[in-house]
Scaffold this motif. Structure first.
Motif, short mmCIF file in Angstrom:
data_model
loop_
_atom_site.label_atom_id
_atom_site.label_comp_id
_atom_site.label_asym_id
_atom_site.label_seq_id
_atom_site.Cartn_x
_atom_site.Cartn_y
_atom_site.Cartn_z
N LEU A 1 110.95 56.63 36.46
CA LEU A 1 112.21 57.53 36.46
C LEU A 1 112.25 58.26 34.88
O LEU A 1 111.97 57.41 33.87
CB LEU A 1 113.42 56.98 36.65
CG LEU A 1 113.73 56.56 38.15
CD1 LEU A 1 115.01 55.73 38.21
CD2 LEU A 1 113.95 57.86 38.95
N ASP A 2 112.52 59.47 34.88
CA ASP A 2 112.56 59.90 33.51
C ASP A 2 114.10 59.73 32.92
O ASP A 2 114.91 59.02 33.78
CB ASP A 2 112.10 61.49 33.36
CG ASP A 2 113.28 62.33 33.92
OD1 ASP A 2 114.18 62.01 33.70
OD2 ASP A 2 112.74 63.20 34.89
N GLY B 1 121.17 56.50 26.77
CA GLY B 1 120.48 57.77 26.55
C GLY B 1 120.23 58.64 27.78
O GLY B 1 119.35 59.68 27.32
N GLY B 2 121.07 58.66 28.82
CA GLY B 2 120.50 59.41 30.13
C GLY B 2 121.60 60.41 30.43
O GLY B 2 122.67 60.43 29.71
N GLY B 3 121.44 61.02 31.58
CA GLY B 3 122.32 62.17 31.90
C GLY B 3 122.92 61.36 33.21
O GLY B 3 123.67 62.31 33.91
N ASN B 4 122.95 60.46 33.76
CA ASN B 4 123.27 59.84 34.73
C ASN B 4 123.33 60.46 36.05
O ASN B 4 124.23 60.71 36.81
CB ASN B 4 124.94 59.43 34.46
CG ASN B 4 125.52 58.22 35.28
OD1 ASN B 4 124.68 57.25 35.28
ND2 ASN B 4 126.48 58.64 36.06
N THR C 1 112.03 52.59 48.79
CA THR C 1 111.06 52.91 47.67
C THR C 1 111.56 52.20 46.47
O THR C 1 112.71 51.87 46.11
CB THR C 1 110.84 54.30 47.55
OG1 THR C 1 109.76 54.60 46.77
CG2 THR C 1 111.93 54.94 47.03
N VAL C 2 110.43 52.03 45.54
CA VAL C 2 110.88 51.26 44.30
C VAL C 2 110.48 52.54 43.24
O VAL C 2 109.60 53.03 43.04
CB VAL C 2 110.01 50.11 44.04
CG1 VAL C 2 110.23 49.45 42.50
CG2 VAL C 2 110.21 49.15 45.14
N LEU C 3 111.61 52.43 42.32
CA LEU C 3 111.38 53.29 41.20
C LEU C 3 111.52 52.26 39.86
O LEU C 3 112.24 51.35 39.94
CB LEU C 3 112.58 54.56 41.03
CG LEU C 3 112.57 55.35 42.42
CD1 LEU C 3 113.96 56.02 42.30
CD2 LEU C 3 111.34 55.93 42.50
N ARG C 4 111.02 52.82 38.78
CA ARG C 4 110.77 51.80 37.69
C ARG C 4 111.69 52.77 36.62
O ARG C 4 111.40 53.80 36.39
CB ARG C 4 109.52 51.20 37.29
CG ARG C 4 108.93 50.60 38.15
CD ARG C 4 107.58 50.01 37.71
NE ARG C 4 106.77 51.09 37.23
CZ ARG C 4 106.44 51.20 36.23
NH1 ARG C 4 106.60 50.59 35.25
NH2 ARG C 4 105.46 52.56 36.07
N TYR C 5 112.30 51.81 35.38
CA TYR C 5 112.95 52.46 34.23
C TYR C 5 112.89 51.39 33.08
O TYR C 5 113.15 50.35 33.37
CB TYR C 5 114.06 53.31 34.58
CG TYR C 5 114.78 53.83 33.22
CD1 TYR C 5 113.98 55.15 32.63
CD2 TYR C 5 115.71 53.19 32.43
CE1 TYR C 5 114.60 55.75 31.80
CE2 TYR C 5 116.19 53.85 31.22
CZ TYR C 5 115.72 55.14 31.17
OH TYR C 5 115.93 55.63 30.07
N GLY C 6 112.52 51.89 32.08
CA GLY C 6 112.42 51.12 30.79
C GLY C 6 112.79 51.77 29.59
O GLY C 6 112.55 52.98 29.70
N ARG C 7 113.18 51.31 28.68
CA ARG C 7 113.66 52.00 27.17
C ARG C 7 113.26 51.06 26.12
O ARG C 7 113.03 49.93 26.31
CB ARG C 7 114.61 52.50 27.09
CG ARG C 7 115.92 51.39 27.40
CD ARG C 7 117.31 51.88 27.45
NE ARG C 7 118.34 50.86 27.44
CZ ARG C 7 119.28 50.88 26.30
NH1 ARG C 7 119.39 52.07 25.50
NH2 ARG C 7 119.84 50.27 26.34
#
Length: 186
Positions: free
Chosen positions: A45-46, A57-60, A180-186
């Motif tokens: 995910l972006d 840091g996101g837009g939710n 489905t699996v989505l990923r996010y890291g920071r």
């Protein structure tokens, strides 16, 4: 010309393999499935989808989800997004949405709730989507977006259910589920 047994068995095995592949492809084309447009299963995910609070840091913005081939008898859908990596492996609920009309085939990114649907309770105790915010430096977390096809009408469940309460309420009413699996890291 007489064929030997090996050649006949090889031709038969080849024909069986082609048939099995065609059958598997036909099943995959007809199976209940969900995807996030533009992202493969396991895709990243972006930051627009990350939480906007707590320096995340996101837009939710909730991710887009599209599903197809709902099974016969579907009267409503439920959607959850759950991070099994969050809270040190105890998991975090990011979204609970149910009472979605059977004619619905997806949710646009950041979309308002479909008419008549019901927002459940997320990790903050509020309703609606709450974006990812894994600790800085953690490996990217996995966000399981799951869609349940249910045999109950859209107005059958009470408002504000948590994910656990929703799963208990639909236990005997799931016709099919897909994820489905989505990923996010920071």
């Amino acid at each position: 010309m007489k064929q030997n047994g090996f050649a006949r068995r090889l031709r038969c095995a080849s024909a069986c393999a082609v048939f099995a592949l065609a059958s598997a492809q036909a099943y995959a084309a007809q199976a209940f499935a969900v995807a996030s447009p533009g992202l493969a299963d396991g895709g990243a995910l972006d930051s627009s989808h990350a939480a906007s609070a707590n320096n995340c840091g996101g837009g939710n913005v909730s991710p887009a989800l599209q599903w197809r081939n709902a099974p016969a008898g579907t009267k409503s859908f439920a959607v959850t997004i759950f991070d099994p990596d969050g809270a040190k492996g105890l998991g975090i609920v990011h979204w609970v949405l149910y009472g979605i009309a059977p004619s619905t085939t997806g949710l646009a990114a950041g979309a308002a709730m479909p008419p008549g649907s019901i927002a459940g309770t997320n990790r903050t105790g509020a309703t609606g989507y709450y974006g990812p915010c894994p600790p800085i430096g953690d490996v990217p977390h996995h966000y399981v977006a799951q869609v349940y096809a249910l045999d109950v009408p859209p107005d059958a469940l009470p408002t504000g259910l948590t994910r656990d309460a929703l799963l208990a309420a639909i236990k005997d009413h799931v016709i099919a589920a897909t994820s489905t699996v989505l990923r996010y890291g920071r």
